[in-house]
Design a protein around this motif. Structure first.
Motif, PDB file in Angstrom:
ATOM      1  N   GLY A 129       0.816  -1.209   0.000  1.00 34.30           N
ATOM      2  CA  GLY A 129       0.000   0.000   0.000  1.00 34.30           C
ATOM      3  C   GLY A 129       0.844   1.251   0.000  1.00 34.30           C
ATOM      4  O   GLY A 129       1.865   1.327   0.696  1.00 34.30           O
ATOM      5  N   GLY A 130       0.420   2.227  -0.778  1.00 35.70           N
ATOM      6  CA  GLY A 130       1.146   3.486  -0.867  1.00 35.70           C
ATOM      7  C   GLY A 130       1.228   4.230   0.452  1.00 35.70           C
ATOM      8  O   GLY A 130       2.188   4.953   0.701  1.00 35.70           O
ATOM      9  N   ASP A 131       0.237   4.043   1.318  1.00 40.47           N
ATOM     10  CA  ASP A 131       0.268   4.711   2.618  1.00 40.47           C
ATOM     11  C   ASP A 131       1.448   4.224   3.455  1.00 40.47           C
ATOM     12  O   ASP A 131       2.074   4.995   4.177  1.00 40.47           O
ATOM     13  N   LYS A 132       1.771   2.947   3.324  1.00 41.29           N
ATOM     14  CA  LYS A 132       2.920   2.392   4.059  1.00 41.29           C
ATOM     15  C   LYS A 132       4.234   2.846   3.433  1.00 41.29           C
ATOM     16  O   LYS A 132       5.202   3.138   4.136  1.00 41.29           O
ATOM     17  N   ASP A 133       4.269   2.923   2.106  1.00 41.44           N
ATOM     18  CA  ASP A 133       5.455   3.470   1.423  1.00 41.44           C
ATOM     19  C   ASP A 133       5.693   4.909   1.888  1.00 41.44           C
ATOM     20  O   ASP A 133       6.815   5.292   2.217  1.00 41.44           O
ATOM     21  N   LYS A 134       4.626   5.691   1.912  1.00 41.89           N
ATOM     22  CA  LYS A 134       4.720   7.089   2.338  1.00 41.89           C
ATOM     23  C   LYS A 134       5.213   7.191   3.777  1.00 41.89           C
ATOM     24  O   LYS A 134       6.037   8.046   4.103  1.00 41.89           O
ATOM     25  N   ALA A 135       4.715   6.322   4.646  1.00 42.08           N
ATOM     26  CA  ALA A 135       5.119   6.359   6.054  1.00 42.08           C
ATOM     27  C   ALA A 135       6.623   6.110   6.193  1.00 42.08           C
ATOM     28  O   ALA A 135       7.294   6.756   7.007  1.00 42.08           O
ATOM     29  N   CYS A 136       7.159   5.194   5.403  1.00 40.86           N
ATOM     30  CA  CYS A 136       8.603   4.917   5.459  1.00 40.86           C
ATOM     31  C   CYS A 136       9.396   6.116   4.938  1.00 40.86           C
ATOM     32  O   CYS A 136      10.431   6.479   5.506  1.00 40.86           O
ATOM     33  N   ALA A 137       8.927   6.743   3.867  1.00 40.65           N
ATOM     34  CA  ALA A 137       9.585   7.931   3.325  1.00 40.65           C
ATOM     35  C   ALA A 137       9.535   9.080   4.338  1.00 40.65           C
ATOM     36  O   ALA A 137      10.534   9.767   4.569  1.00 40.65           O
ATOM     37  N   ALA A 138       8.381   9.260   4.966  1.00 40.68           N
ATOM     38  CA  ALA A 138       8.217  10.335   5.953  1.00 40.68           C
ATOM     39  C   ALA A 138       9.118  10.115   7.162  1.00 40.68           C
ATOM     40  O   ALA A 138       9.708  11.063   7.691  1.00 40.68           O
ATOM     41  N   ALA A 139       9.249   8.867   7.596  1.00 45.43           N
ATOM     42  CA  ALA A 139      10.126   8.566   8.737  1.00 45.43           C
ATOM     43  C   ALA A 139      11.581   8.880   8.391  1.00 45.43           C
ATOM     44  O   ALA A 139      12.325   9.393   9.229  1.00 45.43           O
ATOM     45  N   ALA A 140      11.973   8.587   7.166  1.00 42.63           N
ATOM     46  CA  ALA A 140      13.339   8.887   6.735  1.00 42.63           C
ATOM     47  C   ALA A 140      13.587  10.398   6.726  1.00 42.63           C
ATOM     48  O   ALA A 140      14.642  10.858   7.168  1.00 42.63           O
ATOM     49  N   LEU A 141      12.619  11.158   6.243  1.00 42.34           N
ATOM     50  CA  LEU A 141      12.768  12.615   6.230  1.00 42.34           C
ATOM     51  C   LEU A 141      12.779  13.181   7.647  1.00 42.34           C
ATOM     52  O   LEU A 141      13.511  14.130   7.939  1.00 42.34           O
ATOM     53  N   LYS A 142      11.991  12.593   8.511  1.00 41.90           N
ATOM     54  CA  LYS A 142      11.966  13.032   9.911  1.00 41.90           C
ATOM     55  C   LYS A 142      13.338  12.831  10.557  1.00 41.90           C
ATOM     56  O   LYS A 142      13.804  13.668  11.331  1.00 41.90           O
ATOM     57  N   LYS A 143      13.992  11.734  10.206  1.00 43.78           N
ATOM     58  CA  LYS A 143      15.284  11.415  10.798  1.00 43.78           C
ATOM     59  C   LYS A 143      16.366  12.439  10.398  1.00 43.78           C
ATOM     60  O   LYS A 143      17.302  12.673  11.162  1.00 43.78           O
ATOM     61  N   VAL A 144      16.234  13.041   9.222  1.00 46.97           N
ATOM     62  CA  VAL A 144      17.236  14.017   8.766  1.00 46.97           C
ATOM     63  C   VAL A 144      16.702  15.453   8.832  1.00 46.97           C
ATOM     64  O   VAL A 144      17.278  16.368   8.247  1.00 46.97           O
ATOM     65  N   GLU A 145      15.627  15.629   9.562  1.00 43.08           N
ATOM     66  CA  GLU A 145      14.951  16.929   9.646  1.00 43.08           C
ATOM     67  C   GLU A 145      15.884  18.077  10.012  1.00 43.08           C
ATOM     68  O   GLU A 145      15.844  19.141   9.388  1.00 43.08           O
ATOM     69  N   GLU A 146      16.721  17.889  11.004  1.00 44.30           N
ATOM     70  CA  GLU A 146      17.647  18.962  11.420  1.00 44.30           C
ATOM     71  C   GLU A 146      18.617  19.317  10.306  1.00 44.30           C
ATOM     72  O   GLU A 146      18.928  20.491  10.107  1.00 44.30           O
ATOM     73  N   ARG A 147      19.098  18.325   9.605  1.00 50.09           N
ATOM     74  CA  ARG A 147      20.021  18.591   8.504  1.00 50.09           C
ATOM     75  C   ARG A 147      19.357  19.407   7.414  1.00 50.09           C
ATOM     76  O   ARG A 147      19.991  20.255   6.774  1.00 50.09           O
ATOM     77  N   LEU A 148      18.070  19.187   7.200  1.00 48.79           N
ATOM     78  CA  LEU A 148      17.344  19.926   6.180  1.00 48.79           C
ATOM     79  C   LEU A 148      16.961  21.329   6.641  1.00 48.79           C
ATOM     80  O   LEU A 148      17.084  22.288   5.885  1.00 48.79           O
ATOM     81  N   GLU A 149      16.536  21.449   7.886  1.00 51.97           N
ATOM     82  CA  GLU A 149      16.105  22.747   8.409  1.00 51.97           C
ATOM     83  C   GLU A 149      17.235  23.755   8.509  1.00 51.97           C
ATOM     84  O   GLU A 149      17.035  24.942   8.278  1.00 51.97           O
ATOM     85  N   PHE A 150      18.406  23.270   8.856  1.00 48.75           N
ATOM     86  CA  PHE A 150      19.522  24.186   9.085  1.00 48.75           C
ATOM     87  C   PHE A 150      20.534  24.203   7.940  1.00 48.75           C
ATOM     88  O   PHE A 150      21.663  24.616   8.102  1.00 48.75           O
TER      89      PHE A 150
END
Length: 163
Positions: free
Chosen positions: A140-161
């Motif tokens: 399901g695409g919702d599960k694919d999206k959740a994995c992608a979102a978790a990956a982005l969350k993990k690098v959030e500080e690197r992206l924000e700053f």
């Protein structure tokens, strides 16, 4: 008097025209950040019991990193890339685009590099679109999206700053 008005407008716009640089600085996703996002997405799905592929595209839609988990089917790489392509093109979550533009979905699915399915997310650094991540292979695409979102969350500080 009537001829002075156009000349005045032209003269007023000259500084704006001259201020445009010949070379533009752009934000670009690094290989290291792209690799980390792709690996984090695969590892997140793996913890949930899904074997997936994750592809990170740069802002121009070029593949920057692509990972296929050991048992993920080979076609998941292409689907993940095309989901990310949809997010780069639209600048939004591929699932949101699908919901908003179901009227043109069939046509877009025939364009190389695009597929209108859930599982692609844009990557932004300090407000600028620098790429997208696509995940494919979970049930399901919702599960694919959740994995992608978790990956982005993990690098959030690197992206924000990011500079």
């Amino acid at each position: 008097m009537k001829t002075l008005l156009p000349l005045t407008l032209l003269a007023a716009s000259l500084p704006a025209l001259a201020a445009q640089p010949d070379v533009l600085p752009v934000k670009q996703i690094s290989l290291e950040l792209a690799r980390d996002i792709a690996m984090d997405a695969v590892e997140t799905c793996r913890k949930e019991g899904y074997t997936v592929s994750a592809v990170v595209l740069d802002r121009a839609g070029n593949v920057q990193a692509a990972l296929r988990d050991t048992l993920a089917p080979r076609y998941t790489l292409e689907i993940a890339e095309r989901k990310a392509g949809m997010s780069v093109m639209s600048g939004i979550d591929s699932g949101e685009f699908r919901a908003a533009r179901s009227d043109i979905r069939p046509e877009l699915n025939h364009i190389d590099g695009l597929i209108v399915m859930e599982g692609g997310l844009p990557i932004r650094a300090a407000g600028s679109l620098i790429g997208a991540v696509g995940v494919s292979g979970a049930p399901g695409g919702d599960k694919d999206k959740a994995c992608a979102a978790a990956a982005l969350k993990k690098v959030e500080e690197r992206l924000e700053f990011a500079p």
